[in-house]
Design a protein around this motif. Structure first.
Motif, PDB file in Angstrom:
ATOM      1  N   HIS A  49       0.848  -1.197   0.000  1.00 57.99           N
ATOM      2  CA  HIS A  49       0.000   0.000   0.000  1.00 57.99           C
ATOM      3  C   HIS A  49       0.881   1.243   0.000  1.00 57.99           C
ATOM      4  CE1 HIS A  49      -3.742  -2.136   0.770  1.00 57.99           C
ATOM      5  NE2 HIS A  49      -3.065  -2.905   1.601  1.00 57.99           N
ATOM      6  N   ASP A  56       0.348  -6.059   0.943  1.00 55.41           N
ATOM      7  CA  ASP A  56      -1.002  -6.493   0.609  1.00 55.41           C
ATOM      8  C   ASP A  56      -0.932  -7.939   0.093  1.00 55.41           C
ATOM      9  OD1 ASP A  56      -3.657  -6.545  -0.013  1.00 55.41           O
ATOM     10  OD2 ASP A  56      -3.552  -5.140  -1.683  1.00 55.41           O
ATOM     11  N   TYR A  57      -0.149  -8.125  -0.970  1.00 57.08           N
ATOM     12  CA  TYR A  57       0.021  -9.434  -1.604  1.00 57.08           C
ATOM     13  C   TYR A  57       1.493  -9.756  -1.777  1.00 57.08           C
ATOM     14  CZ  TYR A  57      -4.777  -9.599  -3.437  1.00 57.08           C
ATOM     15  OH  TYR A  57      -6.138  -9.676  -3.584  1.00 57.08           O
ATOM     16  N   HIS A 106       0.291 -18.205   6.601  1.00 57.68           N
ATOM     17  CA  HIS A 106      -0.854 -17.812   7.437  1.00 57.68           C
ATOM     18  C   HIS A 106      -0.785 -18.520   8.786  1.00 57.68           C
ATOM     19  CE1 HIS A 106      -3.977 -16.148   4.317  1.00 57.68           C
ATOM     20  NE2 HIS A 106      -2.833 -15.490   4.310  1.00 57.68           N
ATOM     21  N   LYS A 111      -0.885 -13.248   8.900  1.00 55.12           N
ATOM     22  CA  LYS A 111      -2.313 -13.457   8.660  1.00 55.12           C
ATOM     23  C   LYS A 111      -2.937 -12.690   7.499  1.00 55.12           C
ATOM     24  CE  LYS A 111      -3.643 -16.261  12.110  1.00 55.12           C
ATOM     25  NZ  LYS A 111      -2.706 -17.342  11.766  1.00 55.12           N
ATOM     26  N   LYS A 112      -2.576 -11.420   7.358  1.00 50.11           N
ATOM     27  CA  LYS A 112      -3.343 -10.586   6.418  1.00 50.11           C
ATOM     28  C   LYS A 112      -2.832 -10.623   4.986  1.00 50.11           C
ATOM     29  CE  LYS A 112      -4.588  -7.049   9.742  1.00 50.11           C
ATOM     30  NZ  LYS A 112      -3.979  -5.758  10.079  1.00 50.11           N
ATOM     31  N   VAL A 113      -1.639 -11.174   4.797  1.00 51.22           N
ATOM     32  CA  VAL A 113      -1.030 -11.120   3.469  1.00 51.22           C
ATOM     33  C   VAL A 113      -1.656 -12.173   2.547  1.00 51.22           C
ATOM     34  CG1 VAL A 113       1.155 -11.244   2.205  1.00 51.22           C
ATOM     35  CG2 VAL A 113       1.097 -10.230   4.482  1.00 51.22           C
ATOM     36  N   LYS A 114      -1.832 -11.798   1.279  1.00 47.85           N
ATOM     37  CA  LYS A 114      -2.465 -12.682   0.305  1.00 47.85           C
ATOM     38  C   LYS A 114      -1.467 -13.068  -0.789  1.00 47.85           C
ATOM     39  CE  LYS A 114      -5.406  -9.293   0.651  1.00 47.85           C
ATOM     40  NZ  LYS A 114      -6.455  -8.301   0.339  1.00 47.85           N
ATOM     41  N   SER A 145     -10.529 -15.729  -0.313  1.00 50.66           N
ATOM     42  CA  SER A 145     -10.274 -14.284  -0.221  1.00 50.66           C
ATOM     43  C   SER A 145      -8.784 -13.964  -0.129  1.00 50.66           C
ATOM     44  CB  SER A 145     -11.000 -13.705   0.987  1.00 50.66           C
ATOM     45  OG  SER A 145     -10.579 -14.387   2.158  1.00 50.66           O
ATOM     46  N   SER A 146      -7.947 -14.990   0.050  1.00 51.98           N
ATOM     47  CA  SER A 146      -6.500 -14.757   0.110  1.00 51.98           C
ATOM     48  C   SER A 146      -5.810 -15.039  -1.218  1.00 51.98           C
ATOM     49  CB  SER A 146      -5.868 -15.646   1.184  1.00 51.98           C
ATOM     50  OG  SER A 146      -6.368 -15.298   2.443  1.00 51.98           O
ATOM     51  N   ASN A 280       5.687  -6.716   9.122  1.00 48.53           N
ATOM     52  CA  ASN A 280       4.777  -6.795   7.996  1.00 48.53           C
ATOM     53  C   ASN A 280       4.643  -5.456   7.298  1.00 48.53           C
ATOM     54  OD1 ASN A 280       3.249  -5.861  10.107  1.00 48.53           O
ATOM     55  ND2 ASN A 280       2.432  -7.905  10.483  1.00 48.53           N
ATOM     56  N   HIS A 281       5.652  -4.637   7.491  1.00 50.03           N
ATOM     57  CA  HIS A 281       5.728  -3.367   6.774  1.00 50.03           C
ATOM     58  C   HIS A 281       7.090  -3.242   6.105  1.00 50.03           C
ATOM     59  CE1 HIS A 281       2.409  -2.413   9.342  1.00 50.03           C
ATOM     60  NE2 HIS A 281       2.218  -1.296   8.665  1.00 50.03           N
TER      61      HIS A 281
END
Ligand code: C2E
Ligand code: MG
Ligand code: MG
Ligand code: MG
Length: 292
Positions: A49, A56-57, A106, A111-114, A145-146, A280-281
């Motif tokens: 982002h 994000d992915y 995951h 967790k949030k990464v796709k 959704s991932s 995760n950044h």
């Protein structure tokens, strides 16, 4: 050796062509062997982002380390795999391995990464992909959704109704569909509204050109505006410089991918740097957490 027709138009054979043909057949045979012995691996490049550089992915990108030739780029062997239909078997492995890896990440806490996977037009032509995707998700335990599927603009604009229906079915199941290399396939901007897509990945060409060339600057701006109005998420591909990052951000483009943020990395490096380092950044614009 055939000759030119005098005007230089028909040149049926040249030594250079001969070596191209030999290389093609050599790689085709090597590709068969490599597929039989699963001699490939995936590398992973983050899409972040623009606001906070959160990942994000990861895009899964195939890598082939040939024992003699060394690393053979996908731009050279994917077309051969497509022409020979070997992409079907290879593509099965790519999707399964991508979903398996993301599912493992995951479970390890990312967790949030796709995950985003490139799908070739040949795969779409040869199989009903909705079922294939559903079965792979089931097998690996990855939520729909991932998963994002990337399909190039040139494939999408020539896709049959059956293929479009399959892609719609994937979307209904919760999978995201992206149009890849957008801007190179000569579709009109108005077709964007009718395609079964959620994400536009703007080709690197536009990112590279926009800072020097007013025309590309304007095209990039209109793609971004229209995409936003249609509720599509826009990703800028191939961002290499901080200026380019700032430019696309100022145009309302929400995500970037490129060497500025990170090169594609091995799964091992993703595991150690993202998971073990609990990052995760990406630290900040222009600095990569991946590179020393
Ligand atoms: P693509 O899907 O558009 O993937 C992006 C390509 O741009 C990748 O090249 C990536 O390494 C490269 N890239 C990313 N950021 C930058 C940057 O800042 N600067 C530059 N110069 N390049 C950047 P790669 O891995 O060599 O793949 C090339 C193409 O091969 C892909 O383009 C895709 O069309 C195809 N490909 C790669 N992996 C797969 C796969 O698993 N399946 C299929 N069907 N095609 C694949
Ligand atoms: Mg892609
Ligand atoms: Mg692309
Ligand atoms: Mg590309």
């Amino acid at each position: 050796r055939a000759k030119t027709d005098g005007r230089g138009i028909f040149k049926v054979y040249s030594p250079e062509m001969g070596s191209k043909i030999r290389r093609y057949h050599y790689l085709l045979e090597e590709l068969r062997l490599a597929i039989a012995s699963q001699n490939f691996h995936l590398s992973f490049q983050p899409i972040v982002h623009v606001e906070d550089c959160a990942i994000d992915y990861f895009e899964a990108l195939i890598r082939w380390h040939h024992p003699i030739e060394g690393l053979i780029p996908p731009a050279e062997f994917i077309p051969i795999a497509e022409e020979s239909n070997l992409i079907l078997e290879l593509g099965d492995w790519i999707l399964l391995e991508s979903c398996r890896q993301m599912s493992a990440w995951h479970n390890a806490g990312m967790k949030k990464v796709k995950i985003s996977v490139n799908v070739s037009g040949i795969q779409l032509k040869h199989r009903p992909i909705a079922k294939w995707v559903e079965q792979t998700l089931e097998k690996t335990g990855l939520p729909a959704s991932s998963l994002m599927l990337e399909i190039t603009e040139s494939t999408l604009i020539t896709a049959s109704e059956e293929i479009i229906e399959q892609l719609e079915a994937c979307r209904r199941a919760g999978v995201t569909i992206a149009i890849d290399d957008f801007g190179t396939g000569f579709s009109s901007l108005s077709t964007l509204a009718d395609l079964p897509i959620d994400v536009i990945k703007i080709d690197k060409l536009f990112i590279t050109q926009a800072s020097q060339n007013q025309k590309y600057h304007k095209i990039l701006n209109s793609i971004s505006e229209l995409g936003n109005q249609l509720g599509l998420k826009i990703v800028a591909e191939g961002v290499e410089q901080a200026e380019q990052f700032e430019l696309v951000k100022s145009m309302g483009i929400r995500c970037v991918q490129g060497y500025l943020v990170s090169r594609p990395e091995t799964s091992h490096n993703v595991g150690t740097k993202v998971l073990k380092g609990n990052v995760n950044h990406i630290a900040s614009t222009g600095t990569s957490i991946w590179l020393p």
